[in-house]
Design a protein around this motif. Sequence first.
Motif, PDB file in Angstrom:
ATOM      1  N   UNK A   1      72.105 -36.964  45.035  1.00 31.00           N
ATOM      2  CA  UNK A   1      73.155 -36.566  45.040  1.00 31.00           C
ATOM      3  C   UNK A   1      73.900 -36.626  43.760  1.00 31.00           C
ATOM      4  N   UNK A   2      73.691 -37.522  43.150  1.00 34.58           N
ATOM      5  CA  UNK A   2      74.379 -37.802  41.627  1.00 34.58           C
ATOM      6  C   UNK A   2      73.878 -36.667  40.707  1.00 34.58           C
ATOM      7  N   UNK A   3      72.376 -36.602  40.658  1.00 40.36           N
ATOM      8  CA  UNK A   3      71.928 -35.691  39.748  1.00 40.36           C
ATOM      9  C   UNK A   3      72.083 -34.294  40.155  1.00 40.36           C
TER      10      UNK A   3
ATOM     11  N   UNK B   1      74.739 -33.080  41.767  1.00 42.94           N
ATOM     12  CA  UNK B   1      76.215 -32.439  41.358  1.00 42.94           C
ATOM     13  C   UNK B   1      76.355 -32.681  39.984  1.00 42.94           C
ATOM     14  N   UNK B   2      75.869 -33.730  39.253  1.00 42.30           N
ATOM     15  CA  UNK B   2      75.853 -33.491  37.516  1.00 42.30           C
ATOM     16  C   UNK B   2      75.436 -32.232  36.966  1.00 42.30           C
ATOM     17  N   UNK B   3      74.307 -31.791  37.665  1.00 42.53           N
ATOM     18  CA  UNK B   3      73.844 -30.438  37.104  1.00 42.53           C
ATOM     19  C   UNK B   3      74.733 -29.297  37.426  1.00 42.53           C
ATOM     20  N   UNK B   4      75.176 -29.430  38.499  1.00 42.07           N
ATOM     21  CA  UNK B   4      76.092 -28.266  39.221  1.00 42.07           C
ATOM     22  C   UNK B   4      77.172 -28.190  38.402  1.00 42.07           C
ATOM     23  N   UNK B   5      77.912 -29.467  38.236  1.00 40.33           N
ATOM     24  CA  UNK B   5      78.991 -29.336  37.459  1.00 40.33           C
ATOM     25  C   UNK B   5      78.786 -28.864  36.045  1.00 40.33           C
ATOM     26  N   UNK B   6      77.839 -29.273  35.559  1.00 44.15           N
ATOM     27  CA  UNK B   6      77.713 -28.860  34.253  1.00 44.15           C
ATOM     28  C   UNK B   6      77.271 -27.377  34.153  1.00 44.15           C
ATOM     29  N   UNK B   7      76.779 -26.862  35.160  1.00 41.64           N
ATOM     30  CA  UNK B   7      76.290 -25.324  35.132  1.00 41.64           C
ATOM     31  C   UNK B   7      77.791 -24.659  35.570  1.00 41.64           C
ATOM     32  N   UNK B   8      78.702 -25.195  36.115  1.00 36.40           N
ATOM     33  CA  UNK B   8      79.620 -24.676  36.434  1.00 36.40           C
ATOM     34  C   UNK B   8      80.883 -24.662  35.243  1.00 36.40           C
ATOM     35  N   UNK B   9      80.395 -25.449  34.169  1.00 33.92           N
ATOM     36  CA  UNK B   9      81.185 -25.599  32.976  1.00 33.92           C
ATOM     37  C   UNK B   9      82.182 -26.615  33.223  1.00 33.92           C
ATOM     38  N   UNK B  10      82.198 -27.617  34.171  1.00 33.80           N
ATOM     39  CA  UNK B  10      83.202 -28.481  34.346  1.00 33.80           C
ATOM     40  C   UNK B  10      83.026 -29.757  33.568  1.00 33.80           C
ATOM     41  N   UNK B  11      81.756 -30.114  33.318  1.00 37.34           N
ATOM     42  CA  UNK B  11      81.362 -30.995  32.500  1.00 37.34           C
ATOM     43  C   UNK B  11      80.465 -30.631  31.612  1.00 37.34           C
ATOM     44  N   UNK B  12      79.855 -31.567  30.671  1.00 33.28           N
ATOM     45  CA  UNK B  12      78.820 -30.923  29.811  1.00 33.28           C
ATOM     46  C   UNK B  12      77.718 -32.070  29.845  1.00 33.28           C
ATOM     47  N   UNK B  13      76.464 -31.443  29.928  1.00 33.89           N
ATOM     48  CA  UNK B  13      75.120 -32.250  29.761  1.00 33.89           C
ATOM     49  C   UNK B  13      74.665 -32.311  28.185  1.00 33.89           C
ATOM     50  N   UNK B  14      74.625 -33.447  28.000  1.00 34.56           N
ATOM     51  CA  UNK B  14      74.023 -33.704  26.618  1.00 34.56           C
ATOM     52  C   UNK B  14      72.658 -34.110  26.812  1.00 34.56           C
ATOM     53  N   UNK B  15      71.870 -33.343  26.157  1.00 38.97           N
ATOM     54  CA  UNK B  15      70.397 -33.436  26.141  1.00 38.97           C
ATOM     55  C   UNK B  15      69.903 -33.965  24.550  1.00 38.97           C
ATOM     56  N   UNK B  16      69.197 -34.899  24.676  1.00 39.90           N
ATOM     57  CA  UNK B  16      68.900 -35.127  23.343  1.00 39.90           C
ATOM     58  C   UNK B  16      67.159 -35.691  23.268  1.00 39.90           C
ATOM     59  N   UNK B  17      66.819 -35.404  22.219  1.00 44.38           N
ATOM     60  CA  UNK B  17      65.067 -35.651  22.004  1.00 44.38           C
ATOM     61  C   UNK B  17      65.222 -37.373  22.130  1.00 44.38           C
TER      62      UNK B  17
END
Lengths: 130, 130
Positions: free
Chosen positions: A39-41, A43-59
Amino acid sequence: MTKQQQVILRLVQTSCAHCSADEIYRAAKSEMPGIGLATVYRNLNQLSEEGKIRKIETVGETDRFDKTLNQHEHAVCRMCGSMRDINVENIAEEIKKGLEGMEFTYELSVHELCKECRAKIEKQQAEIGA
Amino acid sequence: MTKQQQVILRLVQTSCAHCSADEIYRAAKSEMPGIGLATVYRNLNQLSEEGKIRKIETVGETDRFDKTLNQHEHAVCRMCGSMRDINVENIAEEIKKGLEGMEFTYELSVHELCKECRAKIEKQQAEIGA
DNA sequence: AGAAAAATGAGAATTATTCTCAAAAAATTT
DNA sequence: AAATTTTTTGAGAATAATTCTCATTTTTCT
Protein backbone atom coordinates in the motif's frame (compact mmCIF):
# COMPACT_ATOMS: atom_id res chain seq x y z
CA MET A 1 -8.63 9.61 -0.84
CA THR A 2 -8.29 6.80 1.66
CA LYS A 3 -6.97 7.14 5.18
CA GLN A 4 -3.81 5.37 4.14
CA GLN A 5 -3.19 7.81 1.34
CA GLN A 6 -3.69 10.74 3.65
CA VAL A 7 -1.24 9.38 6.19
CA ILE A 8 1.37 8.66 3.53
CA LEU A 9 1.04 12.09 1.95
CA ARG A 10 1.28 13.82 5.30
CA LEU A 11 4.35 11.81 6.26
CA VAL A 12 6.18 12.71 3.08
CA GLN A 13 5.27 16.35 3.54
CA THR A 14 6.13 16.68 7.20
CA SER A 15 8.57 14.01 8.31
CA CYS A 16 12.12 13.32 7.14
CA ALA A 17 13.26 14.77 3.84
CA HIS A 18 14.30 12.33 1.13
CA CYS A 19 12.61 9.36 2.77
CA SER A 20 12.79 5.86 1.38
CA ALA A 21 9.63 3.81 0.96
CA ASP A 22 10.68 1.70 3.90
CA GLU A 23 11.12 4.72 6.17
CA ILE A 24 7.66 5.94 5.24
CA TYR A 25 6.33 2.44 5.81
CA ARG A 26 7.73 2.27 9.32
CA ALA A 27 6.51 5.75 10.16
CA ALA A 28 3.06 4.96 8.80
CA LYS A 29 2.98 1.69 10.70
CA SER A 30 3.53 3.42 14.01
CA GLU A 31 0.27 5.33 13.63
CA MET A 32 -1.61 2.77 11.56
CA PRO A 33 -0.25 -0.65 12.49
CA GLY A 34 -2.21 -2.61 9.94
CA ILE A 35 -0.87 -0.80 6.91
CA GLY A 36 0.87 -2.93 4.31
CA LEU A 37 4.11 -2.30 2.50
CA ALA A 38 2.46 -2.72 -0.90
CA THR A 39 0.00 0.00 0.00
CA VAL A 40 2.83 2.35 0.82
CA TYR A 41 4.58 1.68 -2.45
CA ARG A 42 1.33 1.91 -4.41
CA ASN A 43 0.43 5.26 -2.93
CA LEU A 44 3.88 6.75 -3.10
CA ASN A 45 3.95 5.98 -6.80
CA GLN A 46 0.46 7.23 -7.33
CA LEU A 47 1.08 10.45 -5.45
CA SER A 48 4.20 11.11 -7.46
CA GLU A 49 2.39 10.43 -10.71
CA GLU A 50 -0.25 12.93 -9.66
CA GLY A 51 2.53 15.41 -9.02
CA LYS A 52 1.77 15.76 -5.32
CA ILE A 53 5.14 14.46 -4.25
CA ARG A 54 8.35 13.76 -6.12
CA LYS A 55 10.08 10.44 -6.54
CA ILE A 56 13.86 10.66 -6.49
CA GLU A 57 15.54 7.90 -8.45
CA THR A 58 19.28 7.59 -8.20
CA VAL A 59 21.75 5.11 -9.61
CA GLY A 60 22.70 2.61 -6.96
CA GLU A 61 20.34 3.95 -4.32
CA THR A 62 16.85 2.93 -3.38
CA ASP A 63 14.17 5.34 -4.46
CA ARG A 64 13.32 8.20 -2.16
CA PHE A 65 10.41 10.57 -1.93
CA ASP A 66 10.39 14.30 -1.51
CA LYS A 67 7.80 16.95 -0.78
CA THR A 68 9.70 19.55 -2.78
CA LEU A 69 8.25 19.75 -6.25
CA ASN A 70 10.31 22.37 -8.00
CA GLN A 71 13.18 21.25 -10.16
CA HIS A 72 16.33 20.52 -8.27
CA GLU A 73 18.92 17.78 -8.06
CA HIS A 74 20.35 15.65 -5.30
CA ALA A 75 23.73 14.55 -4.11
CA VAL A 76 24.13 11.37 -2.09
CA CYS A 77 27.00 10.67 0.28
CA ARG A 78 28.93 7.57 -0.68
CA MET A 79 29.56 6.70 2.96
CA CYS A 80 26.46 7.49 4.97
CA GLY A 81 23.85 7.78 2.22
CA SER A 82 22.65 11.19 3.37
CA MET A 83 21.13 13.27 0.62
CA ARG A 84 21.25 17.00 0.05
CA ASP A 85 19.64 19.26 -2.52
CA ILE A 86 21.74 20.88 -5.18
CA ASN A 87 20.74 23.64 -7.51
CA VAL A 88 19.89 23.00 -11.14
CA GLU A 89 21.69 26.14 -12.28
CA ASN A 90 24.95 25.03 -10.74
CA ILE A 91 24.98 21.62 -12.33
CA ALA A 92 27.12 22.53 -15.30
CA GLU A 93 29.56 24.29 -13.03
CA GLU A 94 29.62 21.48 -10.52
CA ILE A 95 30.08 18.92 -13.21
CA LYS A 96 33.08 20.81 -14.47
CA LYS A 97 34.54 21.01 -10.99
CA GLY A 98 33.81 17.34 -10.46
CA LEU A 99 35.56 16.31 -13.61
CA GLU A 100 38.65 18.24 -12.60
CA GLY A 101 38.99 17.55 -8.91
CA MET A 102 37.06 14.27 -8.59
CA GLU A 103 35.25 15.78 -5.65
CA PHE A 104 32.26 13.83 -6.77
CA THR A 105 31.10 11.46 -9.45
CA TYR A 106 27.85 11.60 -11.31
CA GLU A 107 25.72 9.51 -13.60
CA LEU A 108 23.32 11.20 -15.93
CA SER A 109 20.37 9.05 -17.00
CA VAL A 110 18.56 10.45 -19.98
CA HIS A 111 15.31 8.90 -21.14
CA GLU A 112 13.91 9.79 -24.51
CA LEU A 113 12.10 8.31 -27.47
CA CYS A 114 14.56 7.24 -30.12
CA LYS A 115 14.00 8.19 -33.76
CA GLU A 116 12.72 4.76 -34.67
CA CYS A 117 10.15 4.64 -31.91
CA ARG A 118 9.02 8.18 -32.58
CA ALA A 119 8.46 7.22 -36.22
CA LYS A 120 6.55 4.13 -35.13
CA ILE A 121 4.26 6.15 -32.89
CA GLU A 122 3.60 8.75 -35.57
CA LYS A 123 2.72 6.02 -38.01
CA GLN A 124 0.29 4.44 -35.57
CA GLN A 125 -1.36 7.77 -34.88
CA ALA A 126 -1.72 8.42 -38.60
CA GLU A 127 -3.43 5.04 -38.99
CA ILE A 128 -5.89 5.75 -36.22
CA GLY A 129 -6.67 9.12 -37.76
CA ALA A 130 -7.23 7.60 -41.22
CA MET B 1 44.59 -12.91 -17.31
CA THR B 2 42.43 -15.99 -17.63
CA LYS B 3 40.83 -17.24 -20.81
CA GLN B 4 37.47 -16.15 -19.52
CA GLN B 5 38.68 -12.64 -18.91
CA GLN B 6 40.16 -12.44 -22.39
CA VAL B 7 36.93 -13.57 -23.99
CA ILE B 8 34.87 -11.12 -21.98
CA LEU B 9 37.14 -8.20 -22.73
CA ARG B 10 37.19 -9.00 -26.42
CA LEU B 11 33.43 -9.30 -26.55
CA VAL B 12 32.92 -5.91 -24.95
CA GLN B 13 35.43 -4.38 -27.32
CA THR B 14 34.17 -5.93 -30.51
CA SER B 15 30.57 -7.04 -30.23
CA CYS B 16 27.46 -4.96 -29.57
CA ALA B 17 27.83 -1.51 -28.06
CA HIS B 18 26.22 -0.88 -24.68
CA CYS B 19 25.85 -4.57 -23.87
CA SER B 20 24.20 -5.84 -20.74
CA ALA B 21 25.92 -8.46 -18.60
CA ASP B 22 23.43 -11.00 -19.83
CA GLU B 23 24.16 -10.27 -23.48
CA ILE B 24 27.87 -10.68 -22.84
CA TYR B 25 27.13 -13.88 -20.95
CA ARG B 26 25.21 -15.40 -23.83
CA ALA B 27 27.83 -14.33 -26.36
CA ALA B 28 30.60 -15.75 -24.18
CA LYS B 29 28.68 -18.96 -23.67
CA SER B 30 28.47 -19.60 -27.39
CA GLU B 31 32.24 -19.80 -27.65
CA MET B 32 32.93 -21.11 -24.15
CA PRO B 33 29.91 -23.12 -23.06
CA GLY B 34 31.08 -23.80 -19.52
CA ILE B 35 31.40 -20.18 -18.50
CA GLY B 36 29.33 -19.07 -15.53
CA LEU B 37 27.24 -15.94 -15.10
CA ALA B 38 29.06 -15.04 -11.90
CA THR B 39 32.34 -15.08 -13.77
CA VAL B 40 30.97 -12.70 -16.35
CA TYR B 41 29.76 -10.28 -13.71
CA ARG B 42 32.97 -10.60 -11.74
CA ASN B 43 35.14 -9.84 -14.74
CA LEU B 44 33.00 -7.08 -16.12
CA ASN B 45 33.23 -5.30 -12.80
CA GLN B 46 36.92 -5.96 -12.49
CA LEU B 47 37.66 -4.76 -16.00
CA SER B 48 35.72 -1.58 -15.41
CA GLU B 49 37.51 -0.98 -12.11
CA GLU B 50 40.79 -1.38 -13.94
CA GLY B 51 39.60 1.20 -16.44
CA LYS B 52 39.71 -1.19 -19.39
CA ILE B 53 36.03 -0.93 -20.08
CA ARG B 54 33.31 1.34 -18.79
CA LYS B 55 30.26 0.42 -16.79
CA ILE B 56 27.18 2.42 -17.67
CA GLU B 57 24.73 2.71 -14.82
CA THR B 58 21.37 4.26 -15.51
CA VAL B 59 18.29 4.79 -13.39
CA GLY B 60 15.74 2.11 -14.12
CA GLU B 61 17.92 0.18 -16.57
CA THR B 62 20.17 -2.76 -16.01
CA ASP B 63 23.87 -1.97 -16.12
CA ARG B 64 25.59 -2.00 -19.48
CA PHE B 65 29.19 -2.10 -20.54
CA ASP B 66 31.02 -0.04 -23.09
CA LYS B 67 34.38 -0.14 -24.77
CA THR B 68 34.47 3.65 -25.12
CA LEU B 69 36.44 5.09 -22.24
CA ASN B 70 36.35 8.82 -22.81
CA GLN B 71 33.77 10.85 -20.96
CA HIS B 72 30.39 10.86 -22.58
CA GLU B 73 26.80 10.31 -21.61
CA HIS B 74 23.99 8.08 -22.75
CA ALA B 75 20.37 8.39 -23.67
CA VAL B 76 18.04 5.42 -23.41
CA CYS B 77 14.84 5.02 -25.36
CA ARG B 78 11.82 4.64 -23.12
CA MET B 79 10.17 2.28 -25.57
CA CYS B 80 12.80 -0.02 -27.01
CA GLY B 81 15.67 0.46 -24.57
CA SER B 82 18.19 1.30 -27.28
CA MET B 83 21.05 3.46 -26.10
CA ARG B 84 22.93 6.20 -27.90
CA ASP B 85 25.90 8.33 -26.95
CA ILE B 86 25.47 11.99 -26.21
CA ASN B 87 28.16 14.57 -25.75
CA VAL B 88 29.31 15.71 -22.33
CA GLU B 89 29.79 19.31 -23.39
CA ASN B 90 26.14 19.74 -24.14
CA ILE B 91 24.79 18.52 -20.83
CA ALA B 92 23.85 21.88 -19.40
CA GLU B 93 22.36 22.90 -22.71
CA GLU B 94 20.54 19.64 -23.21
CA ILE B 95 19.16 19.75 -19.71
CA LYS B 96 17.77 23.19 -20.37
CA LYS B 97 16.22 22.08 -23.64
CA GLY B 98 14.76 19.07 -21.88
CA LEU B 99 13.15 21.16 -19.22
CA GLU B 100 11.52 23.41 -21.77
CA GLY B 101 10.24 21.03 -24.38
CA MET B 102 10.02 17.80 -22.35
CA GLU B 103 11.64 16.02 -25.29
CA PHE B 104 13.36 13.91 -22.73
CA THR B 105 13.62 13.39 -19.00
CA TYR B 106 16.76 12.90 -17.03
CA GLU B 107 17.92 11.87 -13.62
CA LEU B 108 21.23 13.13 -12.39
CA SER B 109 22.84 10.96 -9.72
CA VAL B 110 25.62 12.71 -7.89
CA HIS B 111 27.78 10.79 -5.45
CA GLU B 112 30.04 12.66 -3.08
CA LEU B 113 31.35 12.59 0.45
CA CYS B 114 29.23 14.76 2.69
CA LYS B 115 30.87 17.24 5.06
CA GLU B 116 30.38 15.01 8.08
CA CYS B 117 31.95 11.97 6.47
CA ARG B 118 34.83 14.00 5.09
CA ALA B 119 35.49 15.33 8.60
CA LYS B 120 35.32 11.80 9.97
CA ILE B 121 37.87 10.55 7.49
CA GLU B 122 40.22 13.42 8.10
CA LYS B 123 40.03 12.78 11.82
CA GLN B 124 40.83 9.10 11.35
CA GLN B 125 43.76 9.91 9.12
CA ALA B 126 45.08 12.39 11.68
CA GLU B 127 44.88 9.68 14.37
CA ILE B 128 46.82 7.20 12.24
CA GLY B 129 49.44 9.84 11.55
CA ALA B 130 49.84 10.69 15.25
C1' DA C 1 56.87 -30.67 -9.84
C1' DG C 2 54.77 -28.98 -5.70
C1' DA C 3 52.81 -25.37 -2.81
C1' DA C 4 50.35 -21.16 -2.45
C1' DA C 5 47.31 -17.88 -4.42
C1' DA C 6 43.77 -16.62 -7.43
C1' DA C 7 39.82 -17.47 -10.34
C1' DT C 8 35.99 -20.29 -11.64
C1' DG C 9 31.15 -22.08 -11.79
C1' DA C 10 26.78 -23.60 -9.63
C1' DG C 11 23.52 -22.29 -7.16
C1' DA C 12 21.87 -19.89 -3.05
C1' DA C 13 21.11 -15.29 -1.17
C1' DT C 14 19.91 -10.55 -1.36
C1' DT C 15 17.10 -6.58 -1.99
C1' DA C 16 13.91 -3.35 -3.68
C1' DT C 17 10.01 -3.35 -5.90
C1' DT C 18 5.88 -5.09 -8.21
C1' DC C 19 2.22 -8.40 -8.77
C1' DT C 20 -1.78 -11.30 -7.37
C1' DC C 21 -5.96 -11.85 -5.45
C1' DA C 22 -9.30 -12.50 -1.81
C1' DA C 23 -11.24 -9.48 1.62
C1' DA C 24 -12.42 -4.81 3.12
C1' DA C 25 -13.69 -0.13 2.28
C1' DA C 26 -15.60 3.46 -0.38
C1' DA C 27 -18.61 5.29 -3.75
C1' DT C 28 -22.74 5.08 -6.30
C1' DT C 29 -27.38 3.83 -7.23
C1' DT C 30 -31.69 2.79 -6.06
C1' DA D 1 -30.22 3.15 4.41
C1' DA D 2 -29.70 -1.17 1.65
C1' DA D 3 -27.80 -3.10 -2.37
C1' DT D 4 -24.47 -3.01 -5.97
C1' DT D 5 -20.39 -1.65 -8.22
C1' DT D 6 -15.84 0.06 -8.04
C1' DT D 7 -11.72 0.88 -5.80
C1' DT D 8 -8.31 -0.01 -2.47
C1' DT D 9 -6.17 -2.74 0.77
C1' DG D 10 -2.88 -6.12 2.87
C1' DA D 11 -0.34 -10.59 2.90
C1' DG D 12 2.56 -12.91 0.77
C1' DA D 13 4.35 -14.67 -3.62
C1' DA D 14 6.94 -13.29 -7.65
C1' DT D 15 10.52 -10.86 -10.12
C1' DA D 16 14.91 -9.68 -11.68
C1' DA D 17 19.55 -8.07 -11.51
C1' DT D 18 23.35 -8.63 -9.07
C1' DT D 19 26.32 -10.40 -5.44
C1' DC D 20 27.87 -13.97 -2.35
C1' DT D 21 29.53 -18.60 -0.93
C1' DC D 22 32.46 -22.16 -1.30
C1' DA D 23 34.27 -26.42 -3.09
C1' DT D 24 36.91 -27.32 -7.21
C1' DT D 25 39.96 -26.00 -10.88
C1' DT D 26 43.40 -23.18 -12.88
C1' DT D 27 47.24 -20.27 -12.70
C1' DT D 28 51.41 -18.51 -10.65
C1' DC D 29 55.57 -18.78 -8.15
C1' DT D 30 59.60 -21.03 -6.54
